[in-house]
Design an enzyme around this catalytic site. Structure first.
Site, PDB file in Angstrom:
ATOM      1  N   SER A  72       9.741  47.485 -11.485  1.00  0.00           N
ATOM      2  CA  SER A  72       8.496  48.038 -12.005  1.00  0.00           C
ATOM      3  C   SER A  72       8.152  49.222 -12.236  1.00  0.00           C
ATOM      4  O   SER A  72       7.119  49.406 -12.581  1.00  0.00           O
ATOM      5  CB  SER A  72       7.579  47.451 -10.797  1.00  0.00           C
ATOM      6  N   LYS A  75       6.784  50.009 -15.512  1.00  0.00           N
ATOM      7  CA  LYS A  75       5.339  49.877 -15.922  1.00  0.00           C
ATOM      8  C   LYS A  75       4.762  51.096 -16.242  1.00  0.00           C
ATOM      9  O   LYS A  75       3.661  51.068 -17.179  1.00  0.00           O
ATOM     10  CB  LYS A  75       4.658  48.968 -14.800  1.00  0.00           C
ATOM     11  N   TYR A 199       9.944  42.723 -21.967  1.00  0.00           N
ATOM     12  CA  TYR A 199       9.675  42.908 -20.564  1.00  0.00           C
ATOM     13  C   TYR A 199      10.767  42.949 -19.544  1.00  0.00           C
ATOM     14  O   TYR A 199      11.052  43.927 -18.840  1.00  0.00           O
ATOM     15  CB  TYR A 199       8.332  42.100 -20.006  1.00  0.00           C
ATOM     16  N   TYR A 250       2.265  48.217  -4.804  1.00  0.00           N
ATOM     17  CA  TYR A 250       1.909  46.903  -4.664  1.00  0.00           C
ATOM     18  C   TYR A 250       0.967  46.760  -3.688  1.00  0.00           C
ATOM     19  O   TYR A 250      -0.386  47.789  -3.499  1.00  0.00           O
ATOM     20  CB  TYR A 250       3.328  46.114  -3.943  1.00  0.00           C
ATOM     21  N   VAL A 268      11.149  46.850  -7.317  1.00  0.00           N
ATOM     22  CA  VAL A 268      12.124  45.588  -6.417  1.00  0.00           C
ATOM     23  C   VAL A 268      13.480  45.937  -6.251  1.00  0.00           C
ATOM     24  O   VAL A 268      13.997  45.585  -5.349  1.00  0.00           O
ATOM     25  CB  VAL A 268      11.691  44.131  -6.585  1.00  0.00           C
TER      26      VAL A 268
END
Ligand code: GLU
Length: 314
Positions: A72, A75, A199, A250, A268
């Site tokens: 992540s 991102k 992605y 998160y 993660v």
């Protein structure tokens, strides 16, 4: 000892960093490695490493020699590129800017929120929608824009893990569901399989802790490279670092803001990229995760350092 660039003495900060790592390493025993992407389960739960980069160079402690996938954390990089490519108005017509309070891969609010766009670009749905906005020829062209963007910041040619990419592609049905739903409501542009492939490749880009810290330092310097070149606009960096505060950790972002108080984004795989504006970039790797999906030792280490060095921006 309050952190001050004027008082930077590498030896003192190094002693502090090593001590903080030693004091917090035991937390790695209280979490577990992500295994919903099968290839990630090879991460060693006992590892914990940190690099802190400032104007005066870098200090490090613990296990920071290996490469790991960004997951992540990427991102924030894809969001920066999309903002530079398409501008704020276009990007935020496809993705919102509110925290969710739900897990990163949740599907629930996609249908119940009006308009039906993902709540923010840090959850999977939002990041997948952002990937569909990137300029470039096909998956290869877009991917090479992202890798060369990262390569420019860290000054090394980066690549991605084919094993993690394949593993995620084979098991990423939740992301597939999010993407098809978004295609149906017009939020995701283009071919669903291609956007997902992009992605998954982005999530599989591999870096070290030092390189994460270097990206953090680039954000701390408001998008300016070490040679003085302004690679992305200050407005883009401001947006991205704000998202890191509101939804980078998160659905533990509120707690993290209270206890640590600096912009950060986790993945993660166990990475955390953190930024002390105008001052520091921090890269952490610790694959043992807490129940929210954040590196358990990494969060405790940042909490300790924030207290020792008075890093909170609040
Ligand atoms: N590639 C991961 C996924 O889509 C990223 C999740 C994360 O690091 O939060 O599930």
């Amino acid at each position: 000892m309050m952190f001050s660039m004027l008082a930077w003495n590498t030896d003192d900060w190094q002693i502090d960093l090593t001590d903080a790592l030693t004091m917090n390493r035991h937390w790695t025993g209280n979490g577990s490695v992500a295994d919903y992407i099968p290839e990630l389960r090879w991460g060693d739960p006992n590892q914990l490493g940190i690099v802190v980069t400032s104007n005066y160079g870098s200090i490090k402690a613990g296990d920071c020699g290996m490469e790991f996938t960004l997951q992540s954390i990427v991102k924030i990089l894809t969001l920066m590129l999309a903002l530079e490519d398409q501008g704020e108005e276009k990007v935020f017509s496809h993705v919102g800017s509110e925290p969710t309070g739900d897990p990163f891969n949740s599907i629930i609010k996609l249908e119940t929120t009006s308009p039906r766009k993902p709540l923010n670009p840090m959850i999977n749905a939002g990041a997948i929608a952002v990937c569909s906005l990137l300029s470039g020829q096909g998956v290869e062209g877009k991917m090479s824009r992202i890798t060369s963007f990262i390569s420019t910041i860290i000054n090394r040619e980066v690549g991605y893990s084919h094993a993690v990419h394949t593993s995620e592609k084979e098991t990423g049905d939740r992301n597939r569901a999010l993407a098809y739903f978004m295609k149906d409501v017009g939020v995701l542009i283009g071919d669903v399989d291609e956007v997902l492939d992009l992605y998954f490749r982005c999530c599989s880009i591999e870096l070290t802790c030092s390189e994460l810290a270097r990206i953090g330092y680039f954000l701390a310097m408001k998008g300016r490279l070490e040679d003085g070149c302004q690679l992305v606009s200050k407005a883009t960096v401001r947006l991205v670092t704000t998202f890191m505060v509101t939804c980078g950790m998160y659905n533990a972002s509120g707690e993290f803001a209270i206890h640590v108080g600096i912009p950060a984004k986790s993945g993660v795989s166990g990475g955390i990229l953190a930024v002390v504006p105008d001052t520091l970039g921090i890269g952490i790797y610790g694959p043992s995760l807490d129940d929210k999906g954040n590196s358990i030792g990494g969060v405790k280490l940042l909490q300790d350092l924030s207290k020792r060095w008075d890093l909170s921006i609040f």
